[in-house]
Design a protein around this motif. Structure first.
Motif, PDB file in Angstrom:
ATOM      1  N   LEU A  94      -3.946 -16.206 -27.780  1.00 46.97           N
ATOM      2  CA  LEU A  94      -4.169 -15.143 -28.761  1.00 46.97           C
ATOM      3  C   LEU A  94      -2.944 -14.981 -29.659  1.00 46.97           C
ATOM      4  O   LEU A  94      -3.072 -14.842 -30.888  1.00 46.97           O
ATOM      5  CB  LEU A  94      -4.473 -13.823 -28.048  1.00 46.97           C
ATOM      6  N   VAL A  95      -1.771 -14.997 -29.045  1.00 40.92           N
ATOM      7  CA  VAL A  95      -0.536 -14.846 -29.819  1.00 40.92           C
ATOM      8  C   VAL A  95      -0.315 -16.063 -30.716  1.00 40.92           C
ATOM      9  O   VAL A  95       0.057 -15.919 -31.892  1.00 40.92           O
ATOM     10  CB  VAL A  95       0.655 -14.625 -28.874  1.00 40.92           C
ATOM     11  N   ARG A  96      -0.558 -17.259 -30.203  1.00 39.63           N
ATOM     12  CA  ARG A  96      -0.406 -18.473 -31.034  1.00 39.63           C
ATOM     13  C   ARG A  96      -1.347 -18.442 -32.226  1.00 39.63           C
ATOM     14  O   ARG A  96      -0.945 -18.758 -33.354  1.00 39.63           O
ATOM     15  CB  ARG A  96      -0.676 -19.732 -30.201  1.00 39.63           C
ATOM     16  N   ARG A  97      -2.577 -18.069 -31.991  1.00 33.62           N
ATOM     17  CA  ARG A  97      -3.567 -18.022 -33.078  1.00 33.62           C
ATOM     18  C   ARG A  97      -3.123 -17.098 -34.205  1.00 33.62           C
ATOM     19  O   ARG A  97      -3.344 -17.395 -35.391  1.00 33.62           O
ATOM     20  CB  ARG A  97      -4.900 -17.536 -32.504  1.00 33.62           C
ATOM     21  N   ASP A  98      -2.492 -15.986 -33.847  1.00 32.95           N
ATOM     22  CA  ASP A  98      -2.157 -14.966 -34.836  1.00 32.95           C
ATOM     23  C   ASP A  98      -0.710 -15.024 -35.310  1.00 32.95           C
ATOM     24  O   ASP A  98      -0.251 -14.099 -35.994  1.00 32.95           O
ATOM     25  CB  ASP A  98      -2.453 -13.574 -34.262  1.00 32.95           C
ATOM     26  N   LEU A  99       0.012 -16.085 -34.999  1.00 38.42           N
ATOM     27  CA  LEU A  99       1.398 -16.181 -35.467  1.00 38.42           C
ATOM     28  C   LEU A  99       1.528 -16.062 -36.989  1.00 38.42           C
ATOM     29  O   LEU A  99       2.512 -15.468 -37.466  1.00 38.42           O
ATOM     30  CB  LEU A  99       2.031 -17.485 -34.977  1.00 38.42           C
ATOM     31  N   PRO A 100       0.598 -16.579 -37.781  1.00 39.54           N
ATOM     32  CA  PRO A 100       0.732 -16.399 -39.232  1.00 39.54           C
ATOM     33  C   PRO A 100       0.680 -14.934 -39.688  1.00 39.54           C
ATOM     34  O   PRO A 100       1.059 -14.637 -40.827  1.00 39.54           O
ATOM     35  CB  PRO A 100      -0.461 -17.188 -39.787  1.00 39.54           C
ATOM     36  N   VAL A 132       6.684 -21.111 -32.522  1.00 40.63           N
ATOM     37  CA  VAL A 132       6.870 -19.815 -33.185  1.00 40.63           C
ATOM     38  C   VAL A 132       7.468 -20.008 -34.574  1.00 40.63           C
ATOM     39  O   VAL A 132       6.963 -19.474 -35.571  1.00 40.63           O
ATOM     40  CB  VAL A 132       7.762 -18.893 -32.329  1.00 40.63           C
ATOM     41  N   ALA A 133       8.541 -20.773 -34.667  1.00 35.52           N
ATOM     42  CA  ALA A 133       9.216 -20.970 -35.954  1.00 35.52           C
ATOM     43  C   ALA A 133       8.315 -21.622 -36.988  1.00 35.52           C
ATOM     44  O   ALA A 133       8.378 -21.307 -38.181  1.00 35.52           O
ATOM     45  CB  ALA A 133      10.476 -21.803 -35.749  1.00 35.52           C
ATOM     46  N   ALA A 134       7.468 -22.543 -36.547  1.00 36.48           N
ATOM     47  CA  ALA A 134       6.618 -23.294 -37.477  1.00 36.48           C
ATOM     48  C   ALA A 134       5.432 -22.485 -37.966  1.00 36.48           C
ATOM     49  O   ALA A 134       4.857 -22.823 -39.018  1.00 36.48           O
ATOM     50  CB  ALA A 134       6.122 -24.572 -36.809  1.00 36.48           C
ATOM     51  N   ASN A 135       5.066 -21.423 -37.268  1.00 34.84           N
ATOM     52  CA  ASN A 135       3.802 -20.758 -37.594  1.00 34.84           C
ATOM     53  C   ASN A 135       3.916 -19.322 -38.066  1.00 34.84           C
ATOM     54  O   ASN A 135       2.951 -18.805 -38.651  1.00 34.84           O
ATOM     55  CB  ASN A 135       2.873 -20.828 -36.380  1.00 34.84           C
ATOM     56  N   VAL A 136       5.034 -18.644 -37.820  1.00 33.07           N
ATOM     57  CA  VAL A 136       5.168 -17.311 -38.393  1.00 33.07           C
ATOM     58  C   VAL A 136       5.328 -17.435 -39.904  1.00 33.07           C
ATOM     59  O   VAL A 136       5.715 -18.481 -40.411  1.00 33.07           O
ATOM     60  CB  VAL A 136       6.351 -16.532 -37.782  1.00 33.07           C
ATOM     61  N   GLU A 172       9.522 -14.476 -44.300  1.00 37.24           N
ATOM     62  CA  GLU A 172      10.441 -15.010 -45.308  1.00 37.24           C
ATOM     63  C   GLU A 172      11.873 -15.023 -44.773  1.00 37.24           C
ATOM     64  O   GLU A 172      12.676 -15.882 -45.146  1.00 37.24           O
ATOM     65  CB  GLU A 172      10.360 -14.168 -46.583  1.00 37.24           C
ATOM     66  N   ASP A 173      12.191 -14.074 -43.917  1.00 34.68           N
ATOM     67  CA  ASP A 173      13.512 -14.000 -43.297  1.00 34.68           C
ATOM     68  C   ASP A 173      13.373 -14.451 -41.838  1.00 34.68           C
ATOM     69  O   ASP A 173      13.049 -13.662 -40.953  1.00 34.68           O
ATOM     70  CB  ASP A 173      14.034 -12.564 -43.373  1.00 34.68           C
ATOM     71  N   LEU A 174      13.595 -15.725 -41.603  1.00 37.45           N
ATOM     72  CA  LEU A 174      13.541 -16.303 -40.261  1.00 37.45           C
ATOM     73  C   LEU A 174      14.883 -16.943 -39.960  1.00 37.45           C
ATOM     74  O   LEU A 174      15.295 -17.885 -40.651  1.00 37.45           O
ATOM     75  CB  LEU A 174      12.427 -17.336 -40.153  1.00 37.45           C
ATOM     76  N   ARG A 175      15.557 -16.448 -38.958  1.00 35.32           N
ATOM     77  CA  ARG A 175      16.870 -16.962 -38.584  1.00 35.32           C
ATOM     78  C   ARG A 175      16.787 -17.493 -37.154  1.00 35.32           C
ATOM     79  O   ARG A 175      16.113 -16.909 -36.306  1.00 35.32           O
ATOM     80  CB  ARG A 175      17.925 -15.855 -38.669  1.00 35.32           C
ATOM     81  N   GLU A 176      17.492 -18.560 -36.915  1.00 36.19           N
ATOM     82  CA  GLU A 176      17.496 -19.148 -35.583  1.00 36.19           C
ATOM     83  C   GLU A 176      18.930 -19.296 -35.086  1.00 36.19           C
ATOM     84  O   GLU A 176      19.841 -19.598 -35.859  1.00 36.19           O
ATOM     85  CB  GLU A 176      16.804 -20.511 -35.596  1.00 36.19           C
ATOM     86  N   VAL A 177      19.109 -19.067 -33.806  1.00 39.18           N
ATOM     87  CA  VAL A 177      20.412 -19.269 -33.180  1.00 39.18           C
ATOM     88  C   VAL A 177      20.185 -20.004 -31.861  1.00 39.18           C
ATOM     89  O   VAL A 177      19.281 -19.665 -31.094  1.00 39.18           O
ATOM     90  CB  VAL A 177      21.152 -17.926 -32.953  1.00 39.18           C
ATOM     91  N   VAL A 178      20.972 -21.036 -31.638  1.00 38.64           N
ATOM     92  CA  VAL A 178      20.894 -21.802 -30.401  1.00 38.64           C
ATOM     93  C   VAL A 178      21.990 -21.317 -29.466  1.00 38.64           C
ATOM     94  O   VAL A 178      23.165 -21.231 -29.844  1.00 38.64           O
ATOM     95  CB  VAL A 178      21.050 -23.316 -30.663  1.00 38.64           C
TER      96      VAL A 178
END
Length: 253
Positions: free
Chosen positions: A175-181, A206-210, A213-219
């Motif tokens: 359900l969560v994957r389907r609605d990531l957009p 998650v990163a590919a489907n949300v 506009e403001d998406l930040r990633e930290v490893v």
């Protein structure tokens, strides 16, 4: 049902401008989020760290709960924090990140932003998939918790994995994957370079489907799954405060 010592929810009263809702992971407790909550409170934010139903007691009780119970409780906590604060951010670890995404999907702009730490939206682990199939007849399996690189640090969590509850979580993931957009809020996505519980593909999905506009990633290079208690916790905490402050600056323009 008695609550384990240290598993109690917490609340820190701060600014009426910014509230942060912290959500722990599957079979975990608010103890994994408390150091983060204390840091956020020192930054001046109002903070709530609820204990999800079936958690912080016994794994048998957890097996009597399902994902709508956890989600409904978190949504109620969000409403309470929204009554107190102008803007509310939701921070989640593991399943807490899954539930945070669901809140963002359902509540839209009411959620000011998300900080997701090793969120789960699927699994390709054979043992986990077999476990969910066995759930109707086998109540528990070996624990999933405690994946921490820092020596001497323990996560307060169950010593068994409640399989019926895990099977319910697995029904939430699609359900969560389907609605990531539907997720358009600012997102800070933190993932551990080595995670023995949630596979790296989760953060990638998650990163590919949300649609933020403001998406930040930290490893997090020096932490395992429970990064809120691990070596990179100070970095995570600092980045989360910087994220909230920058999002607030943009919204104030």
């Amino acid at each position: 049902m008695p609550v384990l010592a240290g598993a109690e929810p917490f609340y820190f009263d701060g600014s009426a401008e910014v509230g942060v809702l912290l959500c722990h992971g599957f079979t975990g407790t608010p103890a994994a989020m408390r150091p983060w909550g204390e840091y956020l409170a020192e930054a001046g934010f109002t903070v709530r760290g609820p204990r999800l139903p079936g958690h912080g007691t016994t794994w048998q009780e957890c097996n009597r709960t399902r994902w709508p119970d956890w989600y409904g409780w978190l949504r109620g906590e969000f409403a309470a924090l929204s009554d107190r604060c102008d803007t509310v951010f939701v921070f989640g670890l593991s399943m807490g990140g899954t539930l945070a995404l669901r809140l963002a999907q359902d509540l839209g702009p009411a959620v000011g932003g998300l900080v997701l730490v090793n969120p789960s939206v699927l699994t390709r682990r054979l043992d986990a998939r077999i476990a969910t199939l066995l759930a109707p007849v086998v109540p528990s399996a070996a624990a999933l918790a405690g994946d921490i690189a820092r020596p001497g640090v323990l996560e307060q969590a169950y010593d068994r994995t409640p399989l019926r509850a895990l099977a319910s979580l697995s029904r939430l993931w699609p359900l969560v994957r389907r609605d990531l957009p539907r997720v358009t809020q600012p997102v800070l996505l933190a993932r551990s370079a080595v995670d023995h519980v949630v596979e790296p593909v989760n953060a990638a999905v998650v990163a590919a489907n949300v649609r933020s506009e403001d998406l930040r990633e930290v490893v997090l290079h020096n932490s395992y799954h429970v990064a809120t208690l691990d070596n990179d916790a100070p970095l995570l905490f600092q980045r989360s405060v910087e994220f909230v402050e920058s999002v607030r600056q943009v919204s104030a323009r």
